[in-house]
Motif scaffolding. Structure first.
Motif: not given
Length: 621
Positions: A62-68, A96-97
């Motif tokens: 998956c994609l970790d959005l905090s480490r995008m 995120a929104e």
């Protein structure tokens, strides 16, 4: 970036990320196709979708959005470095929104299609492609179900079996009442439906597996045993290693091993398997070796096919290179929070093993390790294959201690060497002398001698092509050998002493992708290919070799599971995204007696710093 790799449909932000190499054309095409199907028009969502596709292509689930923004890109073809921080990254909150309200995540008027799954987490939100989300959920569910209970065992029989099978393994510096972790691992595997036996090279994983099978066979005579590995080469090695110990441990018969695909009954040309969630595998215990190379998809299929009342033993090194496909399941299982309940039988059987040891290599289990026993996870620690500076270097790399790594490399130790890229005298000497010994044995028809000589030295590279690639260095090696012998080597014809590597599985001839061998004289003015198979070499007529190549150098990925007396590791430039801690660790641990690192200090430092951080929700619980 060449025009062929630029998506013509890509506009705006996607175009910029594509042109700099962060995104491939395929990432852009998939993202735009999904957006069109779902009616999503917002650029930040398009970018997040494309990055999620890229994440899977790069090995993450998956994609970790905090480490995008933590993406690594090799330099452009003209050598220009890529500064990803200068790209027009959207605001994290905006991404995120947008995802929380996106029809790609929540569904919409365009239909029930939900190709993305967003998992909100305090440690960082995770964005999945739906397929991988469902596979990870299946793996988590089945493992958790298998952890909420324990198989019934005859405690007295188990204790007696452990005493008998491990009685000759006591180390002279270890108190008589403190056996090593192999015994603990065997007890864990006997008392859990699912167990993980982790450890580096030479820690005795397959030695332990043979004793696990013997213990279980005593508990349940006539046990149906399945042995599997992700590659044909690894399966053949597992079969050989276990069968060498059948008599010693008291197993009733020889065992056979297959690839995970063959065990599951892969239906050629499809993604379906004969054995699945409705048609379970007919085994009482299944052992999977080299589990670090098993992808999330294959682990999902395997767990679905294993009977709930069958034991599953996963074996491997979580610190080495992982599957080429998405997922790092073994590393996730070793790192994830513990599930399951305490097993009183295990606690009673190995109670004495919790004591301290005088041997630092067999240090007492830490509180965290003791807790992991509850989840069926045990790590073997004593390396028996190599020691000294090689072992110290491997540990320092694994732990990310770059100053310690450089200290060891520059220590002058006999078993570790660090040379600049233009200082190739010793490397050239090893290539030429190894080839000479292989050729002499091959010409004499000594297949066993040629195979043993071929393991004296191996040239390993991070890349396949280019100035740091296996192809480039194989040509260099052939030139050195030709200059030394006065005879040019031709890789397009057969000759005695020619090193071979199989590039595709051939079950009919019993050679497998990654197998290495040597062409030897057959004594009748002909040539045959020799491959290592236990005590006696396996000989095969050259006309039966459909997919092989001459191999004077190989990639580090290809070397997994193999061992050589000396390895020479060609490090790429520090900008290479392939240069990682796991790659360096895997290369170093291929050596039995000496390892030579060819590269710069900057490359070593970057290799130790850069980890293959495959995003996954599995290790979070």
């Amino acid at each position: 970036m060449t025009e062929a790799r630029v998506a013509q449909r890509g506009k705006g932000v996607l175009r910029e990320f594509n042109e700099t190499g962060v995104l491939e054309a395929a990432d852009v095409h998939v993202a735009l196709r999904l957006a069109a199907l779902g009616g999503e028009t917002r650029e930040p969502v398009h970018l997040a979708t494309a990055l999620a596709v890229r994440a899977v292509r790069s090995g993450s689930v998956c994609l970790d959005l905090s480490r995008m923004r933590d993406v690594t890109v090799d330099a452009l073809p003209d050598g220009t470095p890529v500064d990803v921080s200068g790209l027009p990254w959207p605001d994290d909150a905006l991404v995120a929104e947008g995802l929380r309200s996106s029809p790609l995540v929540v569904g919409g008027d365009a239909g029930p299609l939900r190709p993305l799954r967003l998992v909100e987490d305090p440690n960082g939100d995770l964005l999945y492609l739906d397929r991988y989300y469902r596979q990870e959920q299946t793996v988590r569910r089945i493992l958790d179900e298998r952890a909420h209970g324990h198989p019934a065992v005859d405690e007295d029989l188990l204790r007696a079996g452990l005493d008998e099978l491990f009685r000759d393994q006591r180390h002279p510096t270890r108190p008589s009442d403190v056996p090593d972790r192999q015994r603990i691992a065997a007890a864990v595997a006997a008392t859990h439906w699912t167990s993980v036996i982790a450890g580096g090279p030479g820690t005795g994983k397959t030695h332990t597996v043979a004793r696990v099978l013997a213990l279980l066979d005593r508990q349940q005579p006539g046990l149906r045993i399945g042995l599997a590995a992700p590659t044909g080469k690894a399966a053949a090695r597992l079969e050989e290693s276990v069968n060498e110990q059948v008599e010693a441990v008291g197993l009733r018969s020889q065992l056979s091993a297959m690839t995970v695909h063959r065990v599951l009954g892969w239906q050629r040309g499809t993604s379906r398997f004969r054995f699945n969630e409705t048609n379970h595998l007919p085994y009482d215990v299944i052992v999977v070796d080299e589990t670090s190379m098993v992808s999330l998809t294959m682990m999902c299929r395997l767990l679905e096919a294993v009977r709930p009342e069958a034991r599953l033993v996963l074996v491997g090194d979580p610190d080495q290179l992982t599957s080429v496909d998405a997922g790092a399941v073994l590393a996730d299982l070793v790192a994830r929070p513990v599930t399951g309940v305490e097993n009183p039988v295990l606690a009673r059987v190995i109670g004495a093993d919790m004591a301290a040891s005088d041997d630092p290599a067999e240090a007492a289990l830490s509180p965290t390790e003791r807790d992991r026993l509850r989840g069926g996870v045990i790590r073997l620690s004593r390396g028996r294959r190599f020691g000294g500076a090689i072992a110290q270097l491997a540990v320092a790399v694994r732990d990310g201690k770059e100053e310690r790594v450089l200290e060891i490399l520059r220590s002058g130790a006999e078993d570790v060497e660090f040379v600049e890229p233009d200082d190739l005298g010793a490397l050239r000497g090893d290539v030429v002398s190894t080839s000479a010994e292989v050729t002499a044995a091959a010409l004499a028809g000594d297949a066993g001698g040629a195979l043993r000589a071929s393991e004296q030295h191996r040239l390993l590279c991070a890349h396949r092509e280019g100035p740091f690639g296996a192809g480039w260095w194989a040509r260099n090696a052939m030139q050195w050998i030709g200059e030394a012998t006065g005879s040019r080597l031709d890789p397009d014809r057969w000759y005695a002493g020619q090193p071979l590597m199989v590039t595709a599985n051939d079950h009919e001839t019993r050679i497998y992708n990654g197998d290495t061998g040597v062409v030897v004289a057959d004594g009748d003015d002909g040539l045959v290919a020799a491959f290592a198979r236990g005590k006696d070499p396996y000989l095969l007529h050259l006309s039966h070799l459909a997919s092989v190549q001459t191999v004077y150098a190989m990639t580090i990925h290809r070397s997994q599971g193999s061992q050589y007396d000396v390895v020479s590791v060609i490090l790429p430039g520090e900008e290479s995204s392939l240069l990682t801690r796991e790659l360096l660790y895997t290369a170093i641990t291929r050596a039995r007696k000496r390892v030579r690192i060819v590269g710069t200090e900057d490359a070593v430092r970057e290799g130790v710093r850069r980890q293959v951080l495959r995003a996954s929700g599995l290790r979070r619980g």
